[in-house]
Write an enzyme that holds these catalytic residues in place. Structure first.
Site, PDB file in Angstrom:
ATOM      1  N   LYS A 301       0.837  -1.201   0.000  1.00 16.70           N
ATOM      2  CA  LYS A 301       0.000   0.000   0.000  1.00 16.70           C
ATOM      3  C   LYS A 301       0.874   1.255   0.000  1.00 16.70           C
ATOM      4  O   LYS A 301       2.087   1.189   0.235  1.00 16.70           O
ATOM      5  CB  LYS A 301      -0.928  -0.011   1.207  1.00 16.70           C
ATOM      6  CG  LYS A 301      -0.233  -0.053   2.556  1.00 16.70           C
ATOM      7  CD  LYS A 301      -1.243  -0.206   3.675  1.00 16.70           C
ATOM      8  CE  LYS A 301      -0.547  -0.245   5.028  1.00 16.70           C
ATOM      9  NZ  LYS A 301      -1.509  -0.364   6.147  1.00 16.70           N
ATOM     10  N   TYR A 521      19.911  29.059   8.339  1.00 18.97           N
ATOM     11  CA  TYR A 521      18.974  29.942   9.020  1.00 18.97           C
ATOM     12  C   TYR A 521      19.309  30.026  10.512  1.00 18.97           C
ATOM     13  O   TYR A 521      19.496  28.999  11.178  1.00 18.97           O
ATOM     14  CB  TYR A 521      17.546  29.431   8.847  1.00 18.97           C
ATOM     15  CG  TYR A 521      16.989  29.665   7.463  1.00 18.97           C
ATOM     16  CD1 TYR A 521      16.787  30.950   6.970  1.00 18.97           C
ATOM     17  CD2 TYR A 521      16.657  28.590   6.645  1.00 18.97           C
ATOM     18  CE1 TYR A 521      16.286  31.158   5.710  1.00 18.97           C
ATOM     19  CE2 TYR A 521      16.145  28.785   5.378  1.00 18.97           C
ATOM     20  CZ  TYR A 521      15.962  30.078   4.905  1.00 18.97           C
ATOM     21  OH  TYR A 521      15.467  30.297   3.655  1.00 18.97           O
TER      22      TYR A 521
END
Length: 627
Positions: A301, A521
């Site tokens: 799946k 950052y």
């Protein structure tokens, strides 16, 4: 059945006739042969040997007369056989697939299969890649790659397939030498290129040396020279669908790789050899530890847990895994479109998809009365009973009937369905502290199976997933549902499983960072020494968890670990390579796989391997190896 006589391997024979005669020796013991009617010389040779030959084609002499029209969804085929006329539909348009389908139809007619039944079967046919592969480039265009053979018939068919790719995009062709080429064949190629609508042609090999062909036309002495041009120039085939056709000995697959690789260099690699190994190990473990006769259902799946469900399913189908399981109808339909003919169990189908489910011969798991009534309504009038599976909720409390629900017996005995299996799902198979709850689930499930077998004595049952197989093999039943274990991801075990999925990228740049300076950052992760920092073109938008920032994550470069520095960005990650000698831009980087188990990455990120895999988006190239 004779489908094709090409010029592959001609270099090993004195002439085309010698090659043909050698191949026709295969039919020495046959009473009759079915084949295309355009293979005139072969037909005459077979008849001279006393064989009865049945043909299909456009001639009045063909037993099966056909003509076809290409449409957006496939081909409409008008057919005539023994005075009767039929209209058939093929859900693909490529020429080789069409020819093979018509040969198949002819064999069926000669065996007495009714023409309407053949027509129904043709509608279920799915095109297969064979040696011709269709691979998506970074610009969204397709590469048609047959880097193994190059004869005139195959080249003509490949150019036909290229010309029939829908849309207005330009077409390109990279073509190697054809065995036995003569000077006149150069003009033959030019004519083929012109009539196929090719916009950009690269002719590779000294055999093509002549006046240039239709512009733009480029000639290269060798594949290496063309490869250098592909890698050094600014995307010469950008915006083009491209055919790559060349002999195996020249390794034209390198040109395909060069066309596909530019763009996002981060890739998720599926090792199909390791997948086969794991399947064998799981089967061996089941034989040694589970009840006699226990088999497995392969759960693939979420597109094979974020990998490539169709590629996995092909391996499983080849090795005769009886059932594959998917989550929703759409996943099952996608497998059918990729040529998967195995039984497909849909674990959570919704009623609005039942029409597609029936159309593509999928087997639904039924978990409620309302869902079952919707299926019965979709089935309509009397037909052969449709295969279904019943889900029982023994404690997971997501989906399923209560173990003592009387609806289970009513559905099991319903005349419009054939109950194949009854199943449930363990909530805590991997939690030793909840073994009492697991045993309670197993007891409730076994009581339900016994009551259903009172009216359906042959129904099969399955309870265990991958974790359940490791800890409770005696509860195996008729099937084990193995999912992520096939990919080599299970708790501690003695099965010797191998990692199937590898998450890889390359170094995009290198920078020397002065002492006491942070990176990324927030300018975090400063260090008191000068460092060499590598920038990787992978970030949290590629499924690499942001929670691995500031040293919590590691990668492997040149067989050495490098820790993540600073914050992981949307598209980039920085790692410290100061202690790795010889590191260069372009070096391969393993994010997880053979050297860093995905379980370790998941643990460091505070999640589970299932989530790591299933969150890797489609912008990351999927690559298959050893298939």
């Amino acid at each position: 059945v004779l489908t094709h006589l090409g010029e592959a391997h001609l270099e090993n024979f004195a002439s085309n006739e010698a090659l043909r005669d050698e191949k026709l020796k295969l039919f020495k013991g046959c009473e009759w042969v079915a084949m295309p009617g355009y293979l005139n010389d072969a037909i005459l040779c077979l008849r001279s040997l006393g064989k009865k030959v049945h043909t299909w084609g456009v001639s009045e002499h063909d037993a099966l007369k056909v003509s076809s029209t290409i449409e957006s969804e496939g081909r409409i085929v008008e057919a005539e056989y023994e005075g009767q006329h039929f209209t058939w539909f093929l859900p693909f348009s490529n020429e080789m697939g069409y020819r093979n389908a018509m040969t198949t139809a002819l064999v069926g007619l000669k065996w007495g299969v009714p023409a309407p039944e053949i027509g129904e079967a043709l509608e279920r046919f799915r095109d297969l890649e064979h040696r011709m592969q269709r691979i998506r480039k970074a610009d969204g265009m397709w590469v048609l790659s047959d880097a193994y053979t190059n004869d005139w018939d195959a080249l003509g068919l490949a150019l036909s397939d290229l010309s029939h790719i829908p849309g207005a995009a330009k077409k390109g062709a990279i073509i190697g030498p054809v065995p036995g080429m003569k000077a006149v064949d150069i003009e033959r190629l030019k004519t083929l290129i012109k009539t196929s609508g090719v916009d950009n042609t690269w002719a590779i090999g000294k055999a093509w040396d002549s006046a240039p062909g239709p512009k733009p036309w480029r000639q290269f002495a060798s594949p290496e020279e063309a490869l250098k041009a592909l890698q050094g120039e600014d995307s010469p085939f950008n915006g083009h669908h491209v055919l790559v056709k060349g002999p195996r000995s020249a390794r034209f697959e390198r040109l395909t790789e060069a066309l596909v690789q530019p763009g996002h260099s981060t890739r998720l690699v599926l090792d199909l050899k390791a997948l086969t190994h794991n399947l064998q190990q799981l089967r061996r473990y089941i034989r040694n530890h589970c009840p006699v006769g226990t088999d497995l259902i392969a759960v693939i799946k979420a597109s094979g847990y974020g990998t490539h469900a169709a590629a996995i399913a092909r391996v499983l189908q080849f090795h005769r895994v009886p059932i594959v399981a998917v989550a929703c109808t759409e996943e099952g339909v996608e497998l059918r479109k990729n040529g998967i003919t195995s039984r497909i169990l849909v674990l959570s189908p919704t009623p609005n998809t039942f029409h597609a489910l029936l159309q593509h011969r999928l087997e639904p798991a039924i978990h409620s009365e309302k869902q079952f009534e919707a299926l019965v309504q979709e089935l309509g009038g009397p037909k052969s009973p449709w295969p279904i599976h019943l889900k029982v909720d023994t404690g997971m409390h997501r989906l399923g009937f209560a173990p003592d629900d009387e609806e289970l017996l009513r559905i099991a005995g319903h005349p419009m369905v054939e109950l194949k299996t009854v199943f449930s799902h363990l909530a805590s198979a991997d939690r030793p502290d909840q073994d009492e709850a697991t045993q309670s689930q197993a007891a409730a499930f076994n009581r339900t199976v016994e009551s259903i077998r009172a009216i359906r004595p042959n129904v099969k049952h399955h309870l265990l997933n991958s974790s359940g197989l490791i800890r409770f093999p005696a509860l195996g039943g008729d099937y084990i549902r193995t999912g992520i274990a096939l990919l080599g991801v299970v708790p501690d075990n003695d099965m010797n499983l191998q990692p199937v999925v590898h998450f890889e990228t390359t170094i995009a740049s290198l920078h020397r960072i002065p002492p006491n300076e942070g990176v990324g950052y927030g300018l975090e992760d400063a260090a008191p020494i000068e460092r060499l920092i590598a920038t990787l073109p992978v970030g949290y938008a590629d499924g690499y968890p942001r929670s691995l920032s500031n040293g919590r994550g590691h990668v492997v470069i040149r067989s050495q670990r490098a820790h993540v520095v600073g914050k992981i960005c949307m598209d980039m990650t920085l790692v410290d390579v100061t202690s790795i000698p010889g590191v260069n831009i372009g070096d391969n980087v393993e994010l997880f796989g053979q050297q860093i188990p995905i379980e370790n990455v998941a643990k460091a990120a505070g999640t589970i391997a299932y989530e790591i895999l299933s969150r890797i988006p489609t912008r990351v190239i999927r690559e298959q190896r050893y298939g």
